[in-house]
Design a protein around this motif. Structure first.
Motif, PDB file in Angstrom:
ATOM      1  N   VAL A 177      75.050  55.355  29.113  1.00 32.40           N
ATOM      2  CA  VAL A 177      75.469  55.718  30.480  1.00 32.40           C
ATOM      3  C   VAL A 177      74.493  56.719  31.092  1.00 32.40           C
ATOM      4  O   VAL A 177      74.055  56.563  32.244  1.00 32.40           O
ATOM      5  CB  VAL A 177      76.912  56.265  30.477  1.00 32.40           C
ATOM      6  CG1 VAL A 177      77.265  56.935  31.792  1.00 32.40           C
ATOM      7  CG2 VAL A 177      77.891  55.151  30.167  1.00 32.40           C
ATOM      8  N   VAL A 178      74.128  57.748  30.330  1.00 30.04           N
ATOM      9  CA  VAL A 178      73.190  58.755  30.850  1.00 30.04           C
ATOM     10  C   VAL A 178      71.831  58.118  31.131  1.00 30.04           C
ATOM     11  O   VAL A 178      71.233  58.341  32.189  1.00 30.04           O
ATOM     12  CB  VAL A 178      73.063  59.942  29.862  1.00 30.04           C
ATOM     13  CG1 VAL A 178      71.899  60.839  30.227  1.00 30.04           C
ATOM     14  CG2 VAL A 178      74.358  60.740  29.831  1.00 30.04           C
ATOM     15  N   ALA A 179      71.343  57.305  30.194  1.00 29.01           N
ATOM     16  CA  ALA A 179      70.036  56.668  30.387  1.00 29.01           C
ATOM     17  C   ALA A 179      70.056  55.725  31.587  1.00 29.01           C
ATOM     18  O   ALA A 179      69.118  55.719  32.389  1.00 29.01           O
ATOM     19  CB  ALA A 179      69.627  55.912  29.127  1.00 29.01           C
ATOM     20  N   LEU A 180      71.115  54.926  31.727  1.00 30.74           N
ATOM     21  CA  LEU A 180      71.194  54.014  32.874  1.00 30.74           C
ATOM     22  C   LEU A 180      71.300  54.779  34.184  1.00 30.74           C
ATOM     23  O   LEU A 180      70.716  54.375  35.195  1.00 30.74           O
ATOM     24  CB  LEU A 180      72.367  53.057  32.706  1.00 30.74           C
ATOM     25  CG  LEU A 180      72.169  51.962  31.664  1.00 30.74           C
ATOM     26  CD1 LEU A 180      73.471  51.200  31.425  1.00 30.74           C
ATOM     27  CD2 LEU A 180      71.053  51.011  32.065  1.00 30.74           C
ATOM     28  N   GLY A 181      72.016  55.885  34.182  1.00 30.54           N
ATOM     29  CA  GLY A 181      72.096  56.708  35.390  1.00 30.54           C
ATOM     30  C   GLY A 181      70.741  57.274  35.777  1.00 30.54           C
ATOM     31  O   GLY A 181      70.329  57.206  36.944  1.00 30.54           O
ATOM     32  N   LEU A 182      70.040  57.826  34.800  1.00 31.72           N
ATOM     33  CA  LEU A 182      68.705  58.372  35.071  1.00 31.72           C
ATOM     34  C   LEU A 182      67.713  57.270  35.431  1.00 31.72           C
ATOM     35  O   LEU A 182      66.873  57.444  36.321  1.00 31.72           O
ATOM     36  CB  LEU A 182      68.204  59.151  33.857  1.00 31.72           C
ATOM     37  CG  LEU A 182      68.967  60.435  33.513  1.00 31.72           C
ATOM     38  CD1 LEU A 182      68.486  60.998  32.182  1.00 31.72           C
ATOM     39  CD2 LEU A 182      68.824  61.450  34.626  1.00 31.72           C
ATOM     40  N   GLY A 183      67.810  56.131  34.748  1.00 25.60           N
ATOM     41  CA  GLY A 183      66.914  55.016  35.039  1.00 25.60           C
ATOM     42  C   GLY A 183      67.126  54.461  36.432  1.00 25.60           C
ATOM     43  O   GLY A 183      66.169  54.130  37.145  1.00 25.60           O
ATOM     44  N   THR A 184      68.386  54.372  36.850  1.00 24.63           N
ATOM     45  CA  THR A 184      68.704  53.899  38.194  1.00 24.63           C
ATOM     46  C   THR A 184      68.119  54.842  39.241  1.00 24.63           C
ATOM     47  O   THR A 184      67.525  54.406  40.230  1.00 24.63           O
ATOM     48  CB  THR A 184      70.234  53.801  38.364  1.00 24.63           C
ATOM     49  OG1 THR A 184      70.730  52.883  37.403  1.00 24.63           O
ATOM     50  CG2 THR A 184      70.610  53.364  39.745  1.00 24.63           C
ATOM     51  N   ARG A 185      68.286  56.136  39.002  1.00 20.36           N
ATOM     52  CA  ARG A 185      67.746  57.120  39.959  1.00 20.36           C
ATOM     53  C   ARG A 185      66.217  57.040  40.024  1.00 20.36           C
ATOM     54  O   ARG A 185      65.633  57.098  41.108  1.00 20.36           O
ATOM     55  CB  ARG A 185      68.202  58.511  39.535  1.00 20.36           C
ATOM     56  CG  ARG A 185      68.176  59.475  40.688  1.00 20.36           C
ATOM     57  CD  ARG A 185      68.974  60.694  40.432  1.00 20.36           C
ATOM     58  NE  ARG A 185      68.191  61.594  39.559  1.00 20.36           N
ATOM     59  CZ  ARG A 185      68.699  62.577  38.868  1.00 20.36           C
ATOM     60  NH1 ARG A 185      69.986  62.806  38.906  1.00 20.36           N
ATOM     61  NH2 ARG A 185      67.945  63.330  38.134  1.00 20.36           N
ATOM     62  N   LEU A 186      65.574  56.877  38.879  1.00 13.70           N
ATOM     63  CA  LEU A 186      64.116  56.774  38.855  1.00 13.70           C
ATOM     64  C   LEU A 186      63.646  55.526  39.593  1.00 13.70           C
ATOM     65  O   LEU A 186      62.693  55.584  40.377  1.00 13.70           O
ATOM     66  CB  LEU A 186      63.604  56.778  37.420  1.00 13.70           C
ATOM     67  CG  LEU A 186      62.088  56.609  37.247  1.00 13.70           C
ATOM     68  CD1 LEU A 186      61.347  57.792  37.868  1.00 13.70           C
ATOM     69  CD2 LEU A 186      61.729  56.469  35.783  1.00 13.70           C
ATOM     70  N   MET A 187      64.300  54.405  39.358  1.00 15.52           N
ATOM     71  CA  MET A 187      63.891  53.150  40.019  1.00 15.52           C
ATOM     72  C   MET A 187      64.055  53.267  41.536  1.00 15.52           C
ATOM     73  O   MET A 187      63.210  52.800  42.283  1.00 15.52           O
ATOM     74  CB  MET A 187      64.715  51.963  39.493  1.00 15.52           C
ATOM     75  CG  MET A 187      64.370  51.561  38.086  1.00 15.52           C
ATOM     76  SD  MET A 187      62.685  50.971  37.901  1.00 15.52           S
ATOM     77  CE  MET A 187      62.810  49.356  38.640  1.00 15.52           C
ATOM     78  N   ARG A 188      65.121  53.879  41.978  1.00 13.52           N
ATOM     79  CA  ARG A 188      65.335  54.033  43.424  1.00 13.52           C
ATOM     80  C   ARG A 188      64.311  54.998  44.019  1.00 13.52           C
ATOM     81  O   ARG A 188      63.855  54.808  45.149  1.00 13.52           O
ATOM     82  CB  ARG A 188      66.754  54.504  43.701  1.00 13.52           C
ATOM     83  CG  ARG A 188      67.757  53.405  43.432  1.00 13.52           C
ATOM     84  CD  ARG A 188      69.152  53.752  43.875  1.00 13.52           C
ATOM     85  NE  ARG A 188      70.019  52.593  43.685  1.00 13.52           N
ATOM     86  CZ  ARG A 188      71.224  52.663  43.179  1.00 13.52           C
ATOM     87  NH1 ARG A 188      71.749  53.831  42.843  1.00 13.52           N
ATOM     88  NH2 ARG A 188      71.953  51.573  43.036  1.00 13.52           N
ATOM     89  N   ARG A 189      63.967  56.037  43.273  1.00 10.48           N
ATOM     90  CA  ARG A 189      62.973  56.990  43.768  1.00 10.48           C
ATOM     91  C   ARG A 189      61.588  56.341  43.844  1.00 10.48           C
ATOM     92  O   ARG A 189      60.832  56.563  44.794  1.00 10.48           O
ATOM     93  CB  ARG A 189      62.931  58.216  42.862  1.00 10.48           C
ATOM     94  CG  ARG A 189      62.170  59.367  43.496  1.00 10.48           C
ATOM     95  CD  ARG A 189      62.142  60.576  42.634  1.00 10.48           C
ATOM     96  NE  ARG A 189      61.240  60.326  41.523  1.00 10.48           N
ATOM     97  CZ  ARG A 189      61.413  60.726  40.274  1.00 10.48           C
ATOM     98  NH1 ARG A 189      62.493  61.395  39.950  1.00 10.48           N
ATOM     99  NH2 ARG A 189      60.544  60.456  39.350  1.00 10.48           N
ATOM    100  N   LEU A 190      61.246  55.507  42.847  1.00 11.70           N
ATOM    101  CA  LEU A 190      59.953  54.823  42.871  1.00 11.70           C
ATOM    102  C   LEU A 190      59.850  53.827  44.011  1.00 11.70           C
ATOM    103  O   LEU A 190      58.773  53.587  44.539  1.00 11.70           O
ATOM    104  CB  LEU A 190      59.694  54.125  41.538  1.00 11.70           C
ATOM    105  CG  LEU A 190      59.439  55.016  40.337  1.00 11.70           C
ATOM    106  CD1 LEU A 190      59.342  54.186  39.068  1.00 11.70           C
ATOM    107  CD2 LEU A 190      58.177  55.834  40.527  1.00 11.70           C
ATOM    108  N   ALA A 191      60.967  53.207  44.355  1.00  9.39           N
ATOM    109  CA  ALA A 191      60.957  52.216  45.415  1.00  9.39           C
ATOM    110  C   ALA A 191      60.909  52.842  46.804  1.00  9.39           C
ATOM    111  O   ALA A 191      60.526  52.184  47.762  1.00  9.39           O
ATOM    112  CB  ALA A 191      62.199  51.331  45.301  1.00  9.39           C
TER     113      ALA A 191
END
Length: 192
Positions: A177-191
């Motif tokens: 859950v923590v990794a998916l939350g951080l990964g989602t935030r990173l992907m949105r920030r990169l986009a």
């Protein structure tokens, strides 16, 4: 056997980011981010591919060792594989996040080796941490993988009521859950 499968999950998913590095270098990943696709789906697609590979490898290994005398609870083996897959989702996501953050092929393995070796040594994969000195056992409790390995051992023995099953499963879910939350935030920030 549970330790071998946990090590397979650790290595199989934590090194998954290597496949993303050439795409980052060539610019293919940035072009994908510009496509009208959900950014989270791009991350989850990669992670689910790695989880599928992990499931196939673990199943083959289990089927190969059964004729050599492995006695395992079938329901426990299935539950143990599910816990490993959940942990693999978290580790795979963290691996892709690391690859997207460092973007350097010479830094990625150095960082991974620096983190995975202590995780392995303090997880009880090779030897149960109950046999370790008190200070080393206490240090191993800070390692999320050690709780998953303990849960795997209990599940493979068919002991569903063991407290380590609940702790290990909870740790695996928390990491995912923590990794998916951080990964989602990173992907949105990169986009953006």
């Amino acid at each position: 056997m549970p330790g071998v499968l946990a090590m397979l999950a650790l290595f199989g998913t934590s090194f998954a980011g290597f496949g993303l590095l050439p795409e980052l270098r060539s610019g293919a990943h940035e072009r994908l981010l510009a496509a009208p696709v959900n950014r989270v789906a791009l991350l989850l697609g990669r992670v689910m591919r790695d989880i599928t590979v992990l499931l196939c490898q673990a199943t083959v290994i289990l089927l190969l060792v059964l004729p050599f005398g492995l006695r395992v609870s079938p329901a426990g083996a299935v539950a143990g594989l599910l816990v490993l897959l959940v942990m693999g989702i978290g580790l795979g996501t963290l691996s892709y996040m690391l690859a997207m953050s460092v973007k350097q092929e010479f830094l990625f393995p150095a960082i991974l080796q620096t983190t995975t070796m202590p995780l392995i040594l303090l997880s009880g994969i090779l030897l149960p941490m109950d046999l370790a000195p008190t200070w080393l056992y206490a240090l191993s409790r800070a390692n999320p993988l050690s709780h998953v390995v303990d849960a795997e051992r209990a599940l493979f023995a068919g002991d569903f009521g063991d407290p380590s099953v609940y702790i290990g499963s909870g740790v695996a879910v928390a990491v995912a859950v923590v990794a998916l939350g951080l990964g989602t935030r990173l992907m949105r920030r990169l986009a953006a």
